[in-house]
Design a protein around this motif. Structure first.
Motif, PDB file in Angstrom:
ATOM      1  N   ARG A 141       1.388  -5.897   1.000  1.00 21.59           N
ATOM      2  CA  ARG A 141       1.909  -4.642   0.461  1.00 21.59           C
ATOM      3  C   ARG A 141       1.224  -4.304  -0.868  1.00 21.59           C
ATOM      4  N   ARG A 142       0.703  -5.330  -1.542  1.00 24.84           N
ATOM      5  CA  ARG A 142       0.102  -5.129  -2.866  1.00 24.84           C
ATOM      6  C   ARG A 142      -1.409  -4.931  -2.810  1.00 24.84           C
ATOM      7  N   VAL A 143      -1.982  -4.782  -1.616  1.00 25.27           N
ATOM      8  CA  VAL A 143      -3.367  -4.344  -1.506  1.00 25.27           C
ATOM      9  C   VAL A 143      -3.409  -2.875  -1.915  1.00 25.27           C
ATOM     10  N   PRO A 144      -4.194  -2.508  -2.923  1.00 24.48           N
ATOM     11  CA  PRO A 144      -4.194  -1.108  -3.365  1.00 24.48           C
ATOM     12  C   PRO A 144      -4.424  -0.102  -2.240  1.00 24.48           C
ATOM     13  N   ALA A 145      -5.328  -0.416  -1.300  1.00 26.45           N
ATOM     14  CA  ALA A 145      -5.624   0.530  -0.216  1.00 26.45           C
ATOM     15  C   ALA A 145      -4.419   0.741   0.688  1.00 26.45           C
ATOM     16  N   LEU A 146      -3.651  -0.323   0.978  1.00 27.15           N
ATOM     17  CA  LEU A 146      -2.465  -0.156   1.819  1.00 27.15           C
ATOM     18  C   LEU A 146      -1.360   0.580   1.069  1.00 27.15           C
ATOM     19  N   SER A 147      -1.242   0.333  -0.228  1.00 29.92           N
ATOM     20  CA  SER A 147      -0.261   1.083  -1.015  1.00 29.92           C
ATOM     21  C   SER A 147      -0.637   2.559  -1.077  1.00 29.92           C
ATOM     22  N   LEU A 148      -1.934   2.842  -1.171  1.00 30.09           N
ATOM     23  CA  LEU A 148      -2.375   4.237  -1.148  1.00 30.09           C
ATOM     24  C   LEU A 148      -2.097   4.866   0.215  1.00 30.09           C
ATOM     25  N   ALA A 149      -2.315   4.122   1.283  1.00 26.88           N
ATOM     26  CA  ALA A 149      -2.011   4.633   2.620  1.00 26.88           C
ATOM     27  C   ALA A 149      -0.541   5.019   2.729  1.00 26.88           C
ATOM     28  N   ARG A 150       0.327   4.181   2.237  1.00 28.31           N
ATOM     29  CA  ARG A 150       1.769   4.483   2.251  1.00 28.31           C
ATOM     30  C   ARG A 150       2.046   5.792   1.503  1.00 28.31           C
ATOM     31  N   LYS A 151       1.385   5.961   0.343  1.00 29.97           N
ATOM     32  CA  LYS A 151       1.582   7.165  -0.462  1.00 29.97           C
ATOM     33  C   LYS A 151       1.128   8.404   0.291  1.00 29.97           C
ATOM     34  N   LEU A 152      -0.019   8.316   0.942  1.00 25.92           N
ATOM     35  CA  LEU A 152      -0.534   9.469   1.685  1.00 25.92           C
ATOM     36  C   LEU A 152       0.377   9.832   2.858  1.00 25.92           C
ATOM     37  N   VAL A 153       0.899   8.820   3.548  1.00 25.12           N
ATOM     38  CA  VAL A 153       1.843   9.092   4.644  1.00 25.12           C
ATOM     39  C   VAL A 153       3.098   9.769   4.105  1.00 25.12           C
ATOM     40  N   ALA A 154       3.626   9.248   2.994  1.00 25.52           N
ATOM     41  CA  ALA A 154       4.843   9.823   2.414  1.00 25.52           C
ATOM     42  C   ALA A 154       4.626  11.265   1.964  1.00 25.52           C
ATOM     43  N   GLN A 155       3.401  11.583   1.551  1.00 26.03           N
ATOM     44  CA  GLN A 155       3.076  12.953   1.123  1.00 26.03           C
ATOM     45  C   GLN A 155       2.863  13.897   2.301  1.00 26.03           C
ATOM     46  N   SER A 281      -5.626  11.004  10.101  1.00 23.95           N
ATOM     47  CA  SER A 281      -5.581   9.574  10.429  1.00 23.95           C
ATOM     48  C   SER A 281      -5.968   8.742   9.219  1.00 23.95           C
ATOM     49  N   LEU A 282      -5.532   7.485   9.232  1.00 22.85           N
ATOM     50  CA  LEU A 282      -5.895   6.492   8.222  1.00 22.85           C
ATOM     51  C   LEU A 282      -6.322   5.218   8.936  1.00 22.85           C
ATOM     52  N   ALA A 283      -7.296   4.505   8.361  1.00 20.69           N
ATOM     53  CA  ALA A 283      -7.747   3.239   8.940  1.00 20.69           C
ATOM     54  C   ALA A 283      -8.078   2.260   7.823  1.00 20.69           C
ATOM     55  N   PHE A 284      -7.717   0.982   8.036  1.00 23.61           N
ATOM     56  CA  PHE A 284      -7.890  -0.069   7.032  1.00 23.61           C
ATOM     57  C   PHE A 284      -8.247  -1.371   7.728  1.00 23.61           C
ATOM     58  N   ASP A 285      -9.104  -2.160   7.063  1.00 26.24           N
ATOM     59  CA  ASP A 285      -9.444  -3.507   7.529  1.00 26.24           C
ATOM     60  C   ASP A 285      -9.495  -4.417   6.315  1.00 26.24           C
ATOM     61  N   LEU A 286      -8.702  -5.491   6.336  1.00 25.00           N
ATOM     62  CA  LEU A 286      -8.610  -6.404   5.196  1.00 25.00           C
ATOM     63  C   LEU A 286      -9.953  -7.038   4.842  1.00 25.00           C
ATOM     64  N   GLU A 287     -10.859  -7.166   5.806  1.00 27.91           N
ATOM     65  CA  GLU A 287     -12.169  -7.740   5.497  1.00 27.91           C
ATOM     66  C   GLU A 287     -13.036  -6.770   4.690  1.00 27.91           C
ATOM     67  N   ALA A 288     -12.547  -5.553   4.486  1.00 27.93           N
ATOM     68  CA  ALA A 288     -13.141  -4.593   3.550  1.00 27.93           C
ATOM     69  C   ALA A 288     -11.985  -3.997   2.753  1.00 27.93           C
ATOM     70  N   MET A 289     -11.283  -4.855   2.028  1.00 27.55           N
ATOM     71  CA  MET A 289      -9.948  -4.534   1.550  1.00 27.55           C
ATOM     72  C   MET A 289      -9.896  -3.497   0.436  1.00 27.55           C
ATOM     73  N   ASN A 290     -11.017  -3.147  -0.171  1.00 25.37           N
ATOM     74  CA  ASN A 290     -11.009  -2.112  -1.199  1.00 25.37           C
ATOM     75  C   ASN A 290     -11.264  -0.720  -0.635  1.00 25.37           C
ATOM     76  N   GLU A 291     -11.350  -0.607   0.692  1.00 24.63           N
ATOM     77  CA  GLU A 291     -11.668   0.661   1.333  1.00 24.63           C
ATOM     78  C   GLU A 291     -10.508   1.147   2.197  1.00 24.63           C
ATOM     79  N   LEU A 292     -10.271   2.451   2.146  1.00 22.42           N
ATOM     80  CA  LEU A 292      -9.348   3.122   3.061  1.00 22.42           C
ATOM     81  C   LEU A 292     -10.101   4.303   3.655  1.00 22.42           C
TER      82      LEU A 292
END
Length: 390
Positions: A141-155, A281-292
């Protein structure tokens, strides 16, 4: 009081293997990067063997060591107990700590069984009435990209969610000669890939979407049923799953698919999450964890497509506490972000998230997956309260 005139919070850690090392690093570093209201003090480390615990405490920066976690319940220099043990001891330690008035951070999954998780959530609810707080350690939950994804969904940036694809792929058990460990023993681990890494993608999905899983249809499989013993001749039975595959329905009506495996050759730590909505759409991969990756479906079709967001700007979640833009964060930073959130919430008199109730919500999904798989993939409804709202 500390030399900075802030109150101190004494930490007691239980366990000093992989997770214990990760949490120790977080506790050592958090005060250097976050403006905390309380100063964490690494008071004591507890392990099953006093000698090994003392050696680990010296290496990891703890002030002292004990050979039995029960000593932490009585120590005045311990205000918070951090549980980094296998799942079979989570319930006993957490409930005892909460009843002793100690705040608790407990690694995921919350417990080995649904009954244990329910008991832990009930204990946490009782303790919260007296200002004693608890949190389960879903660090992603504390990966910045996943937290940003949550924010974008909420918006509403991707609209109503129609599809979620969640995968957690590892390969450290692909070799059948990899020896037995506690993670392959159901009595200690509760389950295999399902609870170990599947719990992460269940929580990540519910966290990012803000929705709950309401039903599943599942398959579990164990490809290697015996493995060499680590400390002698012979082999031992593997009593957990190697892989979990299941379909799900979200509370908002969307469809979801989940895959968790520790035998996906070539994949080291690939937690993947893709959300498709009516607006994008949003896509994330932990092996590139600074990218959303973000696709805005409302834009010009001539230039439509996914675009890469490097989630290292100071306004991005957590990133402002660390390095200049473009300077990547790593796995270890998620734990430091996690304990920062924990201390800030406790000092403010708030329940830190994810709560034990959130951990229980994940445990209900794990139990439903196992029930479905045991009944040839039968559709299984997930009962109980949904995870905490945003």
């Amino acid at each position: 009081m500390s030399s900075t005139n802030r109150p101190t919070v004494g930490i007691g850690l239980v366990g000093h293997a992989f997770m214990g090392r990760a949490h120790s690093h977080a506790w050592r570093s958090v005060d250097a990067f976050f403006d905390l209201p309380w100063q964490p003090v690494l008071s004591v480390l507890a392990g099953r063997d006093a000698g090994r615990a003392a050696a680990a405490a010296a290496r990891l920066g703890w002030g002292s060591a004990v050979g039995d976690w029960k000593h932490l319940l009585e120590r005045e220099d311990v205000d918070l107990i951090d549980i980094c043990t296998p799942g079979d001891s989570h319930a006993e330690i957490a409930v005892a700590a909460l009843e002793a008035g100690k705040h608790v951070l407990c690694e995921k999954p919350l417990a080995n069984t649904l009954a244990e998780a329910e008991a832990m959530a009930a204990a946490a609810e009782r303790a919260a009435r007296h200002g004693v707080r608890s949190m389960v350690g879903f660090s992603y939950r504390r990966v910045p990209a996943l937290s940003l994804a949550r924010k974008l969904v909420a918006q509403g940036r991707i609209g109503a969610i129609r599809h979620v694809r969640a995968q957690y792929l590892q390969d450290w058990l692909a070799d059948p000669l990899t020896p037995m460990s506690w993670r392959l023993d159901r009595e200690r681990a509760g389950s295999g890939a399902l609870g170990d890494i599947g719990a992460h993608i269940i929580d990540a999905t519910q966290f990012v979407t803000g929705e709950a899983l309401i039903g599943v249809s599942a398959l579990l499989d164990t490809f290697v049923t015996e493995r060499p013993l680590p400390d002698g001749p012979g082999s031992g039975p593997v009593t957990v799953d190697d892989a979990a595959l299941f379909l799900g329905r979200l509370s908002g009506g969307g469809l979801a698919s989940f895959e968790a495996t520790r035998v996906a050759t070539g994949r080291k730590n690939s937690l993947r999450l893709e959300l498709n909505g009516t607006r994008g759409s949003l896509a994330f991969d932990l092996e590139a964890m600074n990218e959303l990756w973000f696709h805005d479906n409302t834009g010009d079709a001539d230039t439509a497509g996914f675009r890469r967001i490097l989630v290292t700007e100071p306004q991005h979640p957590y990133a402002g506490a660390w390095w200049p833009p473009g300077h990547a964060l790593g796995y270890d930073h998620t734990f430091t972000n996690e304990v920062a959130d924990l201390i800030i919430a406790i000092a403010a008199g708030k329940d830190p998230e994810p709560t034990f109730a959130d951990g229980l919500a994940v445990q209900r999904v794990l139990a439903a997956v196992e029930s479905s798989a045991a009944d040839a993939g039968r559709w299984t409804t997930i009962a109980g309260d949904p995870p905490c709202d945003r």
